[in-house]
Design an enzyme around this catalytic site. Structure first.
Site, short mmCIF file in Angstrom:
data_model
loop_
_atom_site.label_atom_id
_atom_site.label_comp_id
_atom_site.label_asym_id
_atom_site.label_seq_id
_atom_site.Cartn_x
_atom_site.Cartn_y
_atom_site.Cartn_z
N HIS A 154 0.88 -1.11 0.08
CA HIS A 154 -0.04 0.06 -0.04
C HIS A 154 0.82 1.31 -0.09
O HIS A 154 0.92 1.97 0.85
CB HIS A 154 -0.95 0.17 1.08
CG HIS A 154 -2.18 0.82 1.27
ND1 HIS A 154 -3.39 0.56 1.44
CD2 HIS A 154 -2.22 2.20 0.86
CE1 HIS A 154 -4.10 1.44 1.20
NE2 HIS A 154 -3.44 2.59 1.04
N TYR B 196 -15.32 5.09 -3.95
CA TYR B 196 -15.60 6.24 -2.98
C TYR B 196 -16.67 7.12 -3.72
O TYR B 196 -17.55 7.74 -3.06
CB TYR B 196 -14.76 7.32 -2.83
CG TYR B 196 -13.51 6.58 -1.89
CD1 TYR B 196 -13.64 6.78 -0.51
CD2 TYR B 196 -12.50 5.72 -2.33
CE1 TYR B 196 -12.77 6.15 0.38
CE2 TYR B 196 -11.60 5.17 -1.29
CZ TYR B 196 -11.83 5.29 0.04
OH TYR B 196 -11.10 4.93 0.84
O1 IFM Z 1 -6.21 7.05 2.20
C1 IFM Z 1 -6.47 6.75 0.95
C2 IFM Z 1 -6.09 5.27 0.90
O2 IFM Z 1 -4.60 5.11 1.31
C3 IFM Z 1 -6.18 4.79 -0.40
N1 IFM Z 1 -7.53 4.99 -0.82
C4 IFM Z 1 -8.07 6.12 -0.63
C5 IFM Z 1 -7.98 6.65 0.61
C6 IFM Z 1 -8.55 7.98 0.89
O3 IFM Z 1 -8.19 8.91 0.17
#
Ligand code: IFM
Length: 451
Positions: free
Chosen positions: A118, A300
């Site tokens: 990640h 999202y």
């Molecule tokens: O915080 C991030 C995450 O590390 C990866 N996906 C989106 C999140 C919100 O921006």
């Protein structure tokens, strides 16, 4: 039908965003350790040096997970904490830390979902060209094998890569994220290909070394949703979701998922990009396309499309004036948690887990000592209702991970955005469960029946 009986409810985090202890116990540097210290790159100059100090407070954090009633916890391993140089010598103290965390989770009945990568890429390998280096897939495979050997006796659920579009696109095309480069397609296309080879090689290693392993992949891409119930608008949304354009390919859905899930690159993308693919790319598709147990997806927000009389056959509609937005300015479009899973399942025919979904808000501790976040509860309720409808319409959904377990380091935004179910006071490291955490607990207890 509602959510299946063994549906998994969890929350997610990532190493650089919460661990801190950036220079402790033999950890090597990651590209984020470097980038976050470059003046002007991160809002208010924030770094992840301390973050939520989870490295030292993991046991308290597991207690809070238990209080929320989480059934699963998705976290990532910091590659250079385990392999300070990215390959070669192993840092025993790094292994010990993740062992302690995994054992604590299991002791509390929480299933660990481990993401191998990640975004905190080893700085030492960045110096050797990172994903542009033809050996990069091999390095990742070796790292995956180390994780499999160290943790595979207790961890059975692995995710190879989180949002390859974002660490590749923002890291190497826009320069907004570490390592902050702005490269042309002639470099970016082979790099994306190597990243997918790394996914395949790691999956193969996990399957070889971990009995009864379940492996998934966690890309992203904003779902395209039909503007009306007309069949031609549904077709327009489907086409828009999976078309790959010359400008938008690096953040597209299909360029990053068709090779992994179907063993082929999408034609619409090949038209523009085949010229940049490395020689023999067709052969690599066998490695890239490994069988997966689940298809993770971080969702999202989405956009609406309708059929149009133009060369593409579709057009995007503007969102309504005054559309509600989260603090980070992302529009609230709950239906994306219906259309995303539905159209992805139709294309890839693999059970789906939402590996991230949530919202940022500028939450604060009130005078009564609590954190009231009705906006998060409402967001979640709406999105989860849409997700449940996908299950009712036959999409095989295995679980949901809220982003995030706790407020944390939001990359280039530093600590200015709060995505957590748990509020973190960064000055004192005091944690406070937000109202939404208590509400999420009731969702978990009823398996979504109270939505
Ligand atoms: O915080 C991030 C995450 O590390 C990866 N996906 C989106 C999140 C919100 O921006």
């Amino acid at each position: 039908m509602s959510f299946r009986k063994d549906f998994l409810w969890g929350a997610a985090t990532a190493s650089y965003q919460i661990e801190g202890a950036a220079f402790e116990d033999g950890k090597g540097l990651s590209v984020w350790d470097r980038f976050s210290h470059v003046p002007g790159k991160i809002m208010e100059g924030h770094t992840g040096d301390v973050a939520c100090d989870h490295y030292h407070r993991y046991a308290d954090d597991v207690r809070l997970m238990k209080q929320i009633g989480l059934q699963a916890y998705r976290f990532s391993l910091c590659w250079p904490r385990l392999l300070p140089e990215g390959k070669g010598a192993v840092n025993r103290k790094g292994i010990d830390f993740y062992n302690r965390l995994i054992d604590e989770l299991l002791k509390n009945g929480i299933r660990p979902f481990v993401t191998l990568f990640h975004w905190d890429y080893p700085a030492a390998l960045q110096m050797q060209g990172a994903w542009e280096n033809p050996d990069s897939a091999k390095w990742f495979e070796e790292y995956a094998a180390l994780c499999a050997r160290a943790f595979g006796d207790r961890v059975k659920d692995f995710i190879t890569l989180n949002e390859p579009q974002v660490f590749h696109g923002h890291g190497y095309a826009t320069g907004f994220h570490a390592p902050g480069l702005k490269l042309p397609d002639i470099s970016l296309v082979p790099m994306a290909h190597n990243i997918m080879k790394a996914h395949g090689a790691a999956t193969r290693a996990l399957r070889t070394l971990v009995p009864e392993v379940r492996v998934g992949y966690a890309p992203c891409a904003n779902p395209c949703m039909p503007a009306t119930t007309a069949p031609e608008d549904l077709e327009a949304a489907r086409k828009a979701y999976f078309d790959v354009s010359e400008e938008g390919w690096a953040f597209s859905a299909a360029w990053w998922s068709d090779p992994v899930m179907l063993g082929s690159y999408p034609e619409s993308g090949l038209r523009h990009l085949e010229q940049h693919l490395p020689k023999g790319w067709q052969e690599d598709l066998k490695l890239i396309c490994q069988p997966l147990d689940f298809y993770g997806q971080n969702i999202y927000q989405g956009r609406y499309y309708k059929a149009a009389d133009n060369a593409l056959g579709y057009e995007q509609l503007p969102l309504p004036v005054g559309v509600p937005k989260t603090a980070i300015q992302w529009p609230i479009t709950p239906e994306c948690l219906y259309w995303g899973p539905r159209l992805l399942y139709e294309r890839y025919k693999t059970p789906i887990i939402i590996t991230e979904n949530g919202l940022s808000a500028h939450d604060a501790v009130s005078l009564d000592g609590k954190v009231h976040d009705p906006n998060r509860q409402d967001f979640l309720n709406r999105y989860l209702l849409a997700y449940k409808k996908a299950a009712e319409d036959g999409v095989d959904l295995l679980g949901y991970f809220h982003w995030s377990l706790m407020d944390n380091y939001e990359w280039a935004h530093g600590y200015t955005e709060r995505f957590g179910l748990i509020h973190v006071d960064y000055a004192t490291q005091q944690r406070t469960l937000k109202d939404s955490a208590y509400w999420y607990r009731s969702v978990i207890e009823s398996n979504g029946e109270n939505l």
